[in-house]
Write an enzyme that holds these catalytic residues in place. Structure first.
Site, mmCIF file in Angstrom:
data_model
loop_
_atom_site.group_PDB
_atom_site.id
_atom_site.type_symbol
_atom_site.label_atom_id
_atom_site.label_comp_id
_atom_site.label_asym_id
_atom_site.label_seq_id
_atom_site.Cartn_x
_atom_site.Cartn_y
_atom_site.Cartn_z
ATOM 1 N N PHE A 257 -8.943 0.426 0.849
ATOM 2 C CA PHE A 257 -9.381 1.498 0.096
ATOM 3 C C PHE A 257 -10.477 2.343 0.795
ATOM 4 O O PHE A 257 -11.386 3.078 0.336
ATOM 5 C CB PHE A 257 -9.881 1.430 -1.489
ATOM 6 N N VAL A 722 0.770 9.490 1.771
ATOM 7 C CA VAL A 722 1.106 9.479 0.352
ATOM 8 C C VAL A 722 -0.128 8.613 -0.289
ATOM 9 O O VAL A 722 0.033 8.366 -1.421
ATOM 10 C CB VAL A 722 2.481 8.738 0.231
ATOM 11 N N GLY A 723 -0.912 7.657 0.310
ATOM 12 C CA GLY A 723 -1.781 6.816 -0.389
ATOM 13 C C GLY A 723 -2.822 7.191 -1.475
ATOM 14 O O GLY A 723 -3.373 6.628 -2.173
ATOM 15 N N GLU A 724 -3.006 8.552 -1.220
ATOM 16 C CA GLU A 724 -4.300 9.242 -1.834
ATOM 17 C C GLU A 724 -4.298 10.138 -2.742
ATOM 18 O O GLU A 724 -4.885 10.473 -3.571
ATOM 19 C CB GLU A 724 -5.451 9.323 -0.958
#
Length: 759
Positions: A257, A722-724
């Site tokens: 993260f 696309v992760g956040e």
């Protein structure tokens, strides 16, 4: 001690597929290539390494937030059976680099026992090394530190406010365009409100850890790491050795993260201890110790003021954030910048002020700035819509930005309207009453519907890759990428297989090792685009070399096709004008007397692209909540997100990332907060029992709509992150749904039972 490359090639204990998976390259929803290793316990994480002669290190940490260590019982700790050494500020060997001097681009000041000062609770104040973990832990407890204590500065009322030189990673503290006061003078309707977001901690499943082993002036580090090459350079600077003398092995990361791209003090101390003792040293932080030296999302206090014409058109938007940082270093959550890229106000002013607290230094945490800032912005947008008597979706469409506000750069692809439309249709938004408190379910629970816009920028980091085509028709592709669990190894292998014209089962993929080509940084939702482009170009280079061999060889059926060109598919090259004229890779290499061909690439974003276009992913999130009118218990019962993020390499993995982001948004809205004791400055819920994150029972049915988007501008392979983005619309959507259910506007996160029960 020689490092072995991390590989996803099939091991002997894995059953071989009877047939290759046809069409298993980019665009296919493959399961994770590393999934079997993880669920069977054969994935080796950093702390699973146990080289011969290894000893254990444990950090002793401060129990106060401000002051100095007056004394420690070093003799008692060293007398404990098994304890080898105790490092303190009095006997710590020197480092080549000054830990108080920051190194760009992600350099922070680190606590490595450079003095006896205490600047935050959980700061390392000693390192105990022992033959066993138990002995090291008990030795640390025996130190019994005594302190000279100063009052802890832990809140807005006691912190030191200042004007920061920058925010985030190199961002400007203020951005303005248009005449903000003229915009408010023109406004027929205005709204103004204040919002507060809490400190949050990464809490990755795998704590920060390192196993350090020296061989002369060479060191091998097993550690979870999101930026292999960058970290090697930083460690080399700290220890005064050439960068090529540092090897980092990081095949598996149990979450990061953002926190595992940053060098931290405990790991440096463990590496230093290994050098001093000439023995391998392992250190793994406890869960509680992760609340301090390894970064977090800083607290913010935000104020938003908006002006609108009578028809709801924005005339001015002013977003100001006070962002907390540590007393000794600067990382300010760039929260106000969330108001820059989205809504088409002719005048926008965003400002940041810093607040120094006695806390560990914050750092990048999934959607840094955007998560905190959009939480406030999307609630404020709803409040502005309410002030204008408009439906929140109608208000957003009214103020949709056709070009990036302030720059007039066109968006590289316009898909946000489609996200609004598809998400609203699937959710049933048209049935939403405009007024709050109008809906109840069959059990008498209050029902509310809310929405939020999702947006995230598209960074691109320089990256390198190597692709080797082999005579047996298989390939080896290599890049020093990091997979934090999002499936990067699978998606990157799919990109490489597509570029090479092979099935993915014919591709051996090596990653997670710093001696491989530099894959850049696994952060900012830019890793797949960055490393993926390098892999695509390395594969293209190998195919181009193979094509040259064939089209210039009179014995090849492809001879003379140089101007016509060839395509690579199924392990064969085909003439573009005659698909029946083809030849296998193996035959081309055999006739040329070659065992392989090696393609390489160094990729980077074309600077003209960023200077002429606004590069973002977009989306919209719709939320339903149900609230007990007597008890105030809030449950999110539906979340639907529609997202446009360029070309989708693996729909299964992309959907998983959207789900993860939406769940984090739910956590932000209703659960997550680090609570600090104002008397001591210590975090009172530094564990996974009282630091609340959603469990299965808290997570509603989720739906992620993958809106098709062809973006040929963002990069040559059309891939965005696309992760956040899933976080950035979800927090506001849930908060707005709470208002719609109750009529009570809550502006402090997380939203509590008492917030909806209060008058």
């Amino acid at each position: 001690m020689s490092p072995e490359p991390s590989s996803l090639q099939r091991t002997p204990s894995e059953p071989k597929a009877a047939t290759s998976r046809y069409g298993s390259n980019a665009g296919q929803p493959l399961t994770r290539r590393d999934g079997i290793l993880k669920v069977t316990g054969r994935a080796t994480y950093a702390a699973d390494n146990h080289p011969e002669g290894m000893v254990f290190a444990v950090t002793a940490v401060s129990r106060i937030a401000r002051g100095r260590v007056r004394s420690m019982n070093i003799d008692a700790a060293k007398a404990h059976p098994g304890v080898i050494e105790v490092l303190t500020s009095a006997n710590r060997p020197p480092l080549f680099h000054d830990p108080d001097e920051k190194m760009p681009p992600f350099g922070f000041r680190v606590e490595v026992l450079q003095d006896d000062g205490v600047r935050y609770a959980n700061q390392p104040i000693a390192l105990v090394i022992a033959e066993t973990l138990e002995a090291a832990t008990e030795g640390a407890a025996l130190l019994d530190p005594q302190y000279d204590v100063k009052p802890a500065r832990v809140g807005l009322d006691t912190g030191l406010r200042f004007d920061p030189p920058g925010v985030g990673v190199g961002g400007a503290p203020m951005t303005a365009f248009g005449d903000i006061e003229a915009g408010f003078s023109k406004a027929a309707i205005t709204m103004e409100a204040e919002y507060e977001t809490p400190p949050q901690y990464h809490n990755a499943m795998e704590p920060h850890a390192v196993v350090a082993e020296w061989d002369g002036d060479h060191v091998v580090l097993d550690m979870p790491n999101q930026a292999l090459a960058l970290s090697c350079a930083t460690y080399a600077a700290f220890f005064g050795i050439p960068v090529e003398n540092v090897t980092i092995r990081s095949p598996f990361l149990g979450g990061g993260f953002g926190s595992k791209a940053i060098i931290n003090g405990p790991q440096i101390l463990a590496i230093l201890a290994a050098r001093m003792l000439k023995r391998p040293v392992k250190l793994a932080l406890t869960r509680a110790q992760m609340y301090g030296p390894v970064g977090h999302r800083g607290q913010t206090w935000q104020r938003l003021r908006m002006g609108m014409e009578s028809d709801g058109q924005l005339t001015a938007l002013h977003h100001r954030s006070i962002s907390a940082t540590s007393a000794f270093d600067d990382f300010l959550e760039p929260a106000a910048n969330a108001s820059l890229p989205l809504y088409a106000s002719p005048a926008i002013l965003v400002e940041h002020e810093g607040l120094r607290l006695d806390t560990g230094t914050p750092g990048p945490m999934r959607a840094p700035g955007e998560a905190s800032g959009s939480a406030a912005l999307e609630v404020a947008i709803d409040e502005a819509a309410e002030a204008c008597g408009m439906d929140p979706l109608e208000f957003r469409l009214k103020n949709y930005a056709e070009t990036e506000p302030g720059t007039n750069k066109p968006f590289s692809s316009k898909a946000l309207r489609t996200c609004y439309a598809e998400g609203a249709a699937r959710f049933g938004w048209s049935r939403r009453p405009l007024s709050a408190g109008q809906m109840r379910d069959e059990n008498g629970l209050l029902v509310g519907w809310g929405m939020g816009t999702a947006v995230f920028h598209c960074p691109h980091f320089p990256a390198e890759a190597r692709a080797t085509l082999r005579a047996d028709g298989t390939a080896l592709v290599e890049t020093g990428a990091a997979d934090m669990g999002q499936g990067a190894w699978t998606a990157l292998a799919q990109i490489a297989a597509e570029a090479l014209g092979l099935d993915i089962d014919q591709v051996e993929f090596h990653s997670g090792l710093s001696t491989l080509p530099d894959a850049g940084i696994a952060g900012g939702s830019g890793h797949t685009a960055s490393a993926g482009l390098a892999l695509n170009q390395a594969g293209g280079d190998a195919i181009a070399q193979l094509s040259d061999l064939a089209v210039n060889d009179p014995a090849s059926p492809l001879f003379g096709a140089g101007n016509i060109g060839v395509t690579a598919r199924g392990g064969r090259l085909h003439r573009r004008d005659d698909e029946d004229r083809s030849e296998s890779y193996g035959d081309i290499l055999a006739r040329a007397g070659r065992s392989d061909i090696v393609g390489t690439a160094k990729s980077a974003r074309d600077p003209d692209v960023a200077s002429t276009h606004a590069l973002y992913s977009h989306g919209a999130v719709f939320a339903e909540v149900k609230i007990d009118p007597d008890l105030g218990q809030i449950r999110t019962t539906r979340l639907i997100g529609a997202f446009a993020a360029g070309r989708v390499i693996n729909p299964r993995l992309v959907q998983s990332q959207y789900f993860g982001g939406m769940i984090w948004g739910l956590s932000f809205a209703l659960h997550e907060e680090a609570v600090t004791d104002k008397r001591t400055g210590r975090i009172m819920n530094a564990d996974l029992a009282e630091y609340h994150v959603p469990v299965n029972a808290d997570v509603p049915p989720l739906e992620a709509i993958l809106v098709p988007e062809d973006d040929a501008i963002v990069n040559p392979i059309g891939v965005k992150g696309v992760g956040e983005i899933g976080i950035t619309g979800t927090v506001g959507a849930i908060a707005n749904a709470v208002w719609h259910a109750t009529g009570k506007r809550v502006r402090k996160f997380p939203i509590r039972i008492e917030d909806v029960l209060s008058a």
